[in-house]
Each structure stands twice: as structure tokens, then as C-alpha cells.
Design a protein around this motif. Structure first.
Motif, PDB file in Angstrom:
ATOM      1  N   LEU A   1       0.863  -1.176   0.000  1.00 15.76           N
ATOM      2  CA  LEU A   1       0.000   0.000   0.000  1.00 15.76           C
ATOM      3  C   LEU A   1       0.904   1.232   0.000  1.00 15.76           C
ATOM      4  O   LEU A   1       2.086   1.137   0.373  1.00 15.76           O
ATOM      5  CB  LEU A   1      -0.907   0.018   1.234  1.00 15.76           C
ATOM      6  N   PRO A   2       0.390   2.388  -0.410  1.00 14.05           N
ATOM      7  CA  PRO A   2       1.200   3.611  -0.356  1.00 14.05           C
ATOM      8  C   PRO A   2       1.779   3.832   1.038  1.00 14.05           C
ATOM      9  O   PRO A   2       1.112   3.618   2.051  1.00 14.05           O
ATOM     10  CB  PRO A   2       0.186   4.706  -0.734  1.00 14.05           C
ATOM     11  N   HIS A   3       3.022   4.278   1.090  1.00 17.71           N
ATOM     12  CA  HIS A   3       3.733   4.423   2.359  1.00 17.71           C
ATOM     13  C   HIS A   3       3.103   5.450   3.286  1.00 17.71           C
ATOM     14  O   HIS A   3       3.405   5.463   4.485  1.00 17.71           O
ATOM     15  CB  HIS A   3       5.189   4.807   2.089  1.00 17.71           C
ATOM     16  N   VAL A   4       2.223   6.274   2.761  1.00 19.95           N
ATOM     17  CA  VAL A   4       1.590   7.285   3.598  1.00 19.95           C
ATOM     18  C   VAL A   4       0.768   6.629   4.705  1.00 19.95           C
ATOM     19  O   VAL A   4       0.577   7.203   5.786  1.00 19.95           O
ATOM     20  CB  VAL A   4       0.704   8.213   2.732  1.00 19.95           C
ATOM     21  N   PHE A   5       0.300   5.377   4.491  1.00 16.98           N
ATOM     22  CA  PHE A   5      -0.492   4.696   5.505  1.00 16.98           C
ATOM     23  C   PHE A   5       0.360   4.230   6.686  1.00 16.98           C
ATOM     24  O   PHE A   5      -0.183   3.814   7.713  1.00 16.98           O
ATOM     25  CB  PHE A   5      -1.225   3.491   4.901  1.00 16.98           C
ATOM     26  N   ALA A   6       1.672   4.265   6.551  1.00 17.09           N
ATOM     27  CA  ALA A   6       2.553   3.872   7.652  1.00 17.09           C
ATOM     28  C   ALA A   6       2.904   5.049   8.555  1.00 17.09           C
ATOM     29  O   ALA A   6       3.517   4.863   9.610  1.00 17.09           O
ATOM     30  CB  ALA A   6       3.833   3.239   7.108  1.00 17.09           C
ATOM     31  N   LEU A   7       2.537   6.261   8.147  1.00 17.61           N
ATOM     32  CA  LEU A   7       2.883   7.444   8.934  1.00 17.61           C
ATOM     33  C   LEU A   7       1.970   7.579  10.142  1.00 17.61           C
ATOM     34  O   LEU A   7       0.788   7.231  10.088  1.00 17.61           O
ATOM     35  CB  LEU A   7       2.783   8.703   8.070  1.00 17.61           C
ATOM     36  N   LYS A   8       2.520   8.101  11.234  1.00 20.72           N
ATOM     37  CA  LYS A   8       1.744   8.344  12.441  1.00 20.72           C
ATOM     38  C   LYS A   8       1.693   9.832  12.731  1.00 20.72           C
ATOM     39  O   LYS A   8       2.684  10.530  12.583  1.00 20.72           O
ATOM     40  CB  LYS A   8       2.368   7.629  13.646  1.00 20.72           C
ATOM     41  N   ALA A   9       0.522  10.281  13.153  1.00 23.59           N
ATOM     42  CA  ALA A   9       0.390  11.664  13.605  1.00 23.59           C
ATOM     43  C   ALA A   9       0.572  11.685  15.118  1.00 23.59           C
ATOM     44  O   ALA A   9       0.956  10.693  15.738  1.00 23.59           O
ATOM     45  CB  ALA A   9      -0.989  12.198  13.209  1.00 23.59           C
ATOM     46  N   ASP A  10       0.314  12.836  15.720  1.00 23.83           N
ATOM     47  CA  ASP A  10       0.348  12.925  17.174  1.00 23.83           C
ATOM     48  C   ASP A  10      -0.670  11.960  17.766  1.00 23.83           C
ATOM     49  O   ASP A  10      -1.616  11.543  17.109  1.00 23.83           O
ATOM     50  CB  ASP A  10       0.025  14.353  17.629  1.00 23.83           C
ATOM     51  N   ARG A  11      -0.486  11.620  19.024  1.00 22.08           N
ATOM     52  CA  ARG A  11      -1.380  10.727  19.762  1.00 22.08           C
ATOM     53  C   ARG A  11      -1.414   9.316  19.180  1.00 22.08           C
ATOM     54  O   ARG A  11      -2.402   8.601  19.315  1.00 22.08           O
ATOM     55  CB  ARG A  11      -2.813  11.296  19.798  1.00 22.08           C
ATOM     56  N   GLN A  12      -0.323   8.929  18.465  1.00 21.47           N
ATOM     57  CA  GLN A  12      -0.177   7.574  17.932  1.00 21.47           C
ATOM     58  C   GLN A  12      -1.320   7.223  16.979  1.00 21.47           C
ATOM     59  O   GLN A  12      -1.815   6.094  16.967  1.00 21.47           O
ATOM     60  CB  GLN A  12      -0.128   6.559  19.089  1.00 21.47           C
ATOM     61  N   VAL A  13      -1.749   8.174  16.166  1.00 20.55           N
ATOM     62  CA  VAL A  13      -2.868   7.964  15.245  1.00 20.55           C
ATOM     63  C   VAL A  13      -2.340   7.745  13.832  1.00 20.55           C
ATOM     64  O   VAL A  13      -1.558   8.557  13.328  1.00 20.55           O
ATOM     65  CB  VAL A  13      -3.826   9.186  15.250  1.00 20.55           C
ATOM     66  N   HIS A  14      -2.774   6.656  13.191  1.00 17.60           N
ATOM     67  CA  HIS A  14      -2.513   6.464  11.762  1.00 17.60           C
ATOM     68  C   HIS A  14      -3.615   7.215  11.012  1.00 17.60           C
ATOM     69  O   HIS A  14      -4.604   6.628  10.555  1.00 17.60           O
ATOM     70  CB  HIS A  14      -2.518   4.979  11.410  1.00 17.60           C
ATOM     71  N   ARG A  15      -3.418   8.519  10.886  1.00 18.49           N
ATOM     72  CA  ARG A  15      -4.486   9.406  10.430  1.00 18.49           C
ATOM     73  C   ARG A  15      -4.983   9.057   9.027  1.00 18.49           C
ATOM     74  O   ARG A  15      -6.186   9.085   8.755  1.00 18.49           O
ATOM     75  CB  ARG A  15      -3.996  10.854  10.473  1.00 18.49           C
ATOM     76  N   HIS A  16      -4.063   8.714   8.133  1.00 16.90           N
ATOM     77  CA  HIS A  16      -4.484   8.423   6.766  1.00 16.90           C
ATOM     78  C   HIS A  16      -5.324   7.155   6.700  1.00 16.90           C
ATOM     79  O   HIS A  16      -6.268   7.061   5.904  1.00 16.90           O
ATOM     80  CB  HIS A  16      -3.249   8.303   5.858  1.00 16.90           C
ATOM     81  N   GLY A  17      -5.007   6.156   7.537  1.00 16.26           N
ATOM     82  CA  GLY A  17      -5.824   4.953   7.583  1.00 16.26           C
ATOM     83  C   GLY A  17      -7.215   5.235   8.108  1.00 16.26           C
ATOM     84  O   GLY A  17      -8.214   4.709   7.588  1.00 16.26           O
TER      85      GLY A  17
END
Length: 612
Positions: free
Chosen positions: A338-354
Motif C-alpha cells: 500500500l502507499p507508504h503514507v499509511f505507515a505514517l503516524k500523527a500525534d497521539r499515535q494515530v494512523h491518520r491516513h488509515g
């Protein structure tokens, strides 16, 4: 070679610094609240699914409700024991995907991942529509607005999850406790009654019990078993989201998994006992749980508490998907499926893009179904049985390879589970194929093909980038910086200053068109340039067409071809307004030039922002 190491960096590879981000992770209790709503809420439709199938064999068929429920409870125990082992063996999460990837091969793991993705998305849509259906049953005036209500509930759950999984868990603890407490109160009170306290809920509704049926075939029992297994959806969510738990992650996730199995099993068996005790018959327009609440507690405030708690928990059970799917998407992205953007985490340990991707796809399903639960239910639960089966088969291979203490018993346990869930998957798919299950049969291979397409694309990119290989030693090349200009200003001066700092040679270029007005502007610019004398030549680029980017891209191509060994950089100066809305006033010439140069050349593009 020197390496600078700070005290903060002195952490072993693969481990997190102590306490960093831990407060945004789950405990066993909050994990149970955040990741078990799907499974808990399934008691609202699991027993009903069994009763509706057995009703085809009349009152004699309803007598098999308890044996079928016990078989499902047995399968639940097998699944909980299996996923407890999955949590320990695969602490990075991923559930059946992680098991299959390790022991059954890449293609099988992608089938498991695709089945889980479909099930998670459908769970959100079904949970939201079921919750809103309970609301519109109590308030019929809202029925025509059910789609907007569904979208509003989805937006609420999405917003809570964007604040972090711990925040969502805290928000959902109270409704979970109220629902579970109400169901157990219903069961305990009902066990002390010899006859129903009230039948007001079912009064006036037509029974769906078949007449004159005295035999129950094996196929009917299998169908009842498979339909009742809808109560097992969500059991895998905790194993999929192990990284969301606090340290020690494995122990906390295992405790949450066992607690989920114990509570869910007790509720299913207790409700089944009451169904037989009160000789309950399914009727049109009234749920089995509502009839049981009426019979056990009476038609009073307690009855409405259970109905309201059921409505809330059904709507919020979508949270299970928001806890499990983003972690699964992260693992797929990490493995280049899947696009690597789904592996990124935002603040509060949130996978925002997912989270946002799940919300958008679920919203599309809600719009497609018009907010109608019955349109979505035939598609539900097939994917999770496929995932269950793959996970069980993978664990059988895991034990056979590991051969640790008690491996034979564990292998037998997982083998039996694989057979049971495999049968359930086949029966559910066959019985609901014409009702819409064919969409899942088509969607699964398409999703797997999409994963493989993304993986091949990343493979080609990695090959071109030389990932995994030692690159050439960096060396210095002659540098030429080209600066597009259209007039003289402070922006032009800043751009040429930056260009002179970057390159060995700087050239300014301007595009000229054959129109009389454009020629006059060009002559004015050349005269002003000569008077200014910045020490940088101004190159005119004639163009018959009224275009800006292509002439500059063509000049860059010609220059790179005529001066091999020269690194060409195109520096595009742009004014950045003080106010965000003022960007609407810009002509976007810089974006047009950057797009043309990027598409047609290999030059380095540098966009200089001049803040006003």
C-alpha cells in the motif's frame, strides 16, 4: 567518519524510549472498550440470526438453539485461544495477515489482508446503519433522514478516533459497561422467572415460525451455525492492534482477548438459555433481544435502557474497525503493498491516513446503500471467516515447525478451528451468494491484485533508486542555475542572490511571444535589465504559442544536452502572501513552470518562497 549521538538517541534499534507515547496507548481495560465493541454488539443480532434460520423447521427447530449456540461458543473458545497465541507469536500486530505472511506465503497473506480490509469496512457501514435503524424504530419520524444520520454518526466516530485510540477508548467505556451490564442483568433476572414478565413487544406482530415442520436437517443446522457465527466478528481485532497497547503489549493484549471471549461467550449462552426458557418465537419487526428484555425485565424503563444501550453500542461498534484497520494498513504499507503514507503516524499515535481512508470508503458504502442495513448485511462476515481460516491454518504450520511444549495439542486445537471456520465461510458464502455475497467474491481477488500492483511499482522504484545497494561516492559537478523572470522587483533580486549562492553560473530567462504588446513589454524589460546590470545574462526564449512552461523546459533540455556534466537547477521565485486567502490573487505561473520542467526534464527544481 564521526557519528554524533545524544542521550535521547541512545535507544536500541526497534525499541521505543520508555514512556514516550505510552500514555496514548491502551491498557487491557481501555483496549477491551476500544476494540471489542464489534464483538459485544454482535449479541444483538447473533442469537437472532440462529433463531431465524431454525424457525424454518418450526418449534422443533427452535429446540436446537442451545446446541448451535454451544457449538459457536466452542468455536469462540478455540478462536480466543488461537488469537492469544497469535498475539504472542506476532506482537507487531496484523493477525491473520502476519501469520499467513510468515507461514503460508505472500499470496495467501494478501488474501487474508484483503478479507480483513473488506470486513472492517463493511463492519463500519453495518454498525452505523444498524444503530441508526434502532433509533428510527423508536422515532419513526426520522426514517427519511436515516442516511444523513448515518453520515453524522460516522463523522462523530471518525472525529473521536482522530484524537487518538486512547481518547476513543475512554469515550466508549461507559456505553460498553452499560450495555454489558444490562445484558447480564437481563440474563440473571430471566433465570429466576418461570414465565415471561411481559409479551407486549411481540403482541400484534406476525410470527415467522414455519408450520407443521418436524424435522431438522444437517444443512439447516450448518446454516444456523454459519449465520450465528456473525457473533464472532471482531474477535480478531485485538490481535490486529497489539502495537496500540502499552508495555508489556503482549500480556495486556492477551488479557483483553481472554476477557472479550469470556464476556461474549457468557452473553451468548445466557441469551440462548432464555430463548429456550421462554419458548421465544421470532416475529416480524421486533428483535429477539427486545423480546428477551420484555420477557425478563417487563415492558418498563429497564426495557428502554437496554434498547437505547443496544442502539448506542451498535452505532459505536464501528470503532473496532478504526482500531484494527489502520494498524493492518500500516503493515501492508511497510511491506510495500500500500502507499507508504499509511505507515505514517500523527500525534497521539494515530494512523491518520488509515482512519480517513476507512471513513471515506464507509461513507461511500452508506450512500450506496441509502443507509439501509439489509443491503449491507449479506456482504458482512464472509471476509472475517476467510481470515479466521487462514490464521488457524497458519498457526497449525507454526506449531509443527516450532514443536515446543504441548505443540500437538495446540496443533489439534488450531486444526479443528480451521475446519469449523472454513465450513462457516463456505456455507455463508453459498447461502448468501445471490443476496450480494458475490460482490465479496469478486472484490477479494481485485483487492489482492491491487496490492500486488502497488508492490511491483515499489519494486521498480526501488530498483531504479538502487535501494539495498551501496551507491557511488558523491562528487561535485559544475552547477548552472536558471531563473525564470518576467519583470524587475525585489523578488527578482532575491532570486538571483539565491541562485548565485547555489551555482557556478546563473542565467535569467524570459519567455517572449510575437504579440505587439508582449514585444513592447520584452523591450522594456531588456532596457531595465541593462540599466540594472546585475551581472547575470538575460536570455529571451521566443514562443509562437501562449505558453510559459514548455519554452523553459525546452531550453533546460537543450542546455543539459549541450553541456554534459553540468547539474542544471531551475530556481522559481514566488511571492508568499501574508494572508492565506490572498493566494487566490496569484497567477500560479510558478506552478505551471515547475510542472512543465518536472514532466519534461531531469533538472533540479527549487521554488524560492519570498514572504511578504
Amino acid at each position: 567518519m564521526s557519528v554524533v549521538t545524544t542521550e535521547q538517541d541512545a535507544v536500541p534499534v526497534g525499541e521505543e524510549p520508555p514512556d514516550r507515547g505510552e500514555r496514548h496507548r491502551l491498557t487491557a481495560v481501555t483496549g477491551l472498550a476500544a476494540l471489542s465493541l464489534d464483538a459485544m454488539a454482535s449479541v444483538a443480532y447473533g442469537p437472532e440470526a440462529i433463531v431465524l434460520v431454525l424457525a424454518a423447521a418450526g418449534a422443533h427447530g427452535l429446540g436446537f438453539t442451545m446446541p448451535v449456540t454451544l457449538a459457536i461458543a466452542g468455536l469462540l473458545a478455540v478462536l480466543v485461544a488461537s488469537y492469544r497465541q497469535v498475539i504472542a507469536a506476532f506482537p507487531d500486530g496484523g493477525g491473520s495477515y502476519a501469520v499467513a505472511r510468515t507461514h503460508l506465503g505472500v499470496r495467501t497473506s494478501l488474501v487474508a489482508a484483503a478479507s480483513l480490509v473488506l470486513d472492517y469496512v463493511l463492519n463500519v457501514a453495518v454498525a452505523v446503519t444498524a444503530g441508526v435503524a434502532a433509533l428510527t424504530s423508536a422515532f419513526p419520524a426520522l426514517y427519511d433522514d436515516r442516511l444523513w444520520l448515518c453520515l453524522a454518526v460516522l463523522a462523530l466516530v471518525t472525529g473521536v478516533n482522530l484524537r487518538g485510540i486512547v481518547e476513543s477508548a475512554k469515550a466508549f467505556i461507559v456505553p460498553t459497561v452499560v450495555f454489558v451490564g444490562s445484558v447480564f442483568a437481563l440474563i440473571v433476572v430471566g433465570l429466576f422467572r418461570s414465565h415471561p414478565a411481559s409479551t407486549a413487544t411481540a403482541a400484534g406482530h406476525a410470527s415467522v415460525l414455519a408450520d407443521n415442520a418436524t424435522t431438522v436437517g444437517a444443512l439447516l443446522l450448518l446454516k444456523a451455525f454459519a449465520s450465528g457465527c456473525a457473533a464472532l466478528t471482531g474477535v480478531e481485532a485485538i490481535a490486529n492492534a497489539v502495537p496500540s497497547f502499552r508495555v508489556p503489549r503482549v500480556k495486556r493484549a492477551q488479557r483483553a482477548e481472554v476477557a472479550l471471549g469470556a464476556v461474549l461467550g457468557a452473553m451468548l449462552i445466557g441469551l440462548s438459555v432464555l430463548i429456550g426458557r421462554f419458548h421465544l418465537q421470532p416475529v416480524e419487526g421486533v428483535t429477539v433481544l427486545a423480546q428477551l428484555a420484555d420477557a425478563s425485565l417487563g415492558h418498563n424503563w429497564a426495557f428502554y435502557v437496554i434498547q437505547f444501550a443496544t442502539m448506542i453500542l451498535l452505532a459505536l461498534s464501528a470503532n473496532t474497525s478504526f482500531g484494527g484497520l489502520p494498524v493492518l494498513l500500516k503493515l501492508l504499507a511497510r511491506d510495500n503493498y500500500l502507499p507508504h503514507v499509511f505507515a505514517l503516524k500523527a500525534d497521539r499515535q494515530v494512523h491518520r491516513h488509515g482512519v480517513l481512508a476507512l471513513a471515506l470508503v464507509s461513507a461511500a458504502l452508506l450512500v450506496f446503500s441509502g443507509g439501509d442495513t439489509n443491503t449491507l448485511v449479506p456482504l458482512f462476515a464472509i471476509g472475517v471467516f476467510v481470515g479466521f481460516t487462514i490464521a488457524q491454518v497458519g498457526m497449525v504450520r507454526h506449531w509443527r515447525l516450532e514443536r515446543g511444549r504441548g505443540w500437538r495439542g495446540k496443533t489439534l486445537l488450531n486444526g479443528c478451528g480451521a475446519v469449523l471456520t472454513g465450513v462457516a465461510a463456505v456455507v455463508v458464502t453459498a447461502s448468501k451468494f445471490t443476496e450480494g455475497a458475490w460482490l465479496i467474491v469478486v472484490a477479494l481477488p481485485l483487492l489482492v491484485a491491487a496490492f500486488e500492483t502497488v508492490h511491483r511499482a515499489y519494486g521498480r522504484i526501488g530498483e531504479r533508486l538502487g535501494l539495498g545497494r551501496v551507491p557511488e561516492v558523491p562528487h561535485r559537478e559544475r552547477s548552472l542555475v536558471i531563473v525564470p523572470v518576467s519583470s524587475l522587483s525585489r523578488l527578482t533580486s532575491e532570486a538571483l542572490t539565491a541562485a548565485a549562492s547555489l551555482g557556478d553560473e546563473v542565467r535569467a530567462v524570459t519567455v517572449c511571444h510575437p504579440d505587439q504588446e508582449d514585444r513592447a513589454e520584452l523591450h522594456a524589460l531588456e532596457r531595465a535589465w541593462d540599466r540594472w546590470d546585475p551581472g547575470v545574462p538575460l536570455v529571451r526564449l521566443p514562443s509562437e504559442r501562449r505558453t510559459l512552461g514548455r519554452p523553459i523546459a525546452a531550453y533546460v533540455r537543450e542546455t543539459a544536452a549541450g553541456e554534459p556534466g553540468t547539474r542544471v537547477t531551475v530556481l522559481i521565485p514566488e511571492a508568499e502572501p501574508e494572508r492565506l486567502w490572498q493566494r487566490l490573487l496569484q497567477n500560479q505561473r510558478g506552478a505551471l513552470v515547475a510542472h512543465a520542467v518536472r514532466r519534461e526534464t531531469d533538472a533540479v527544481i527549487c521554488r524560492l518562497r519570498f514572504r511578504l
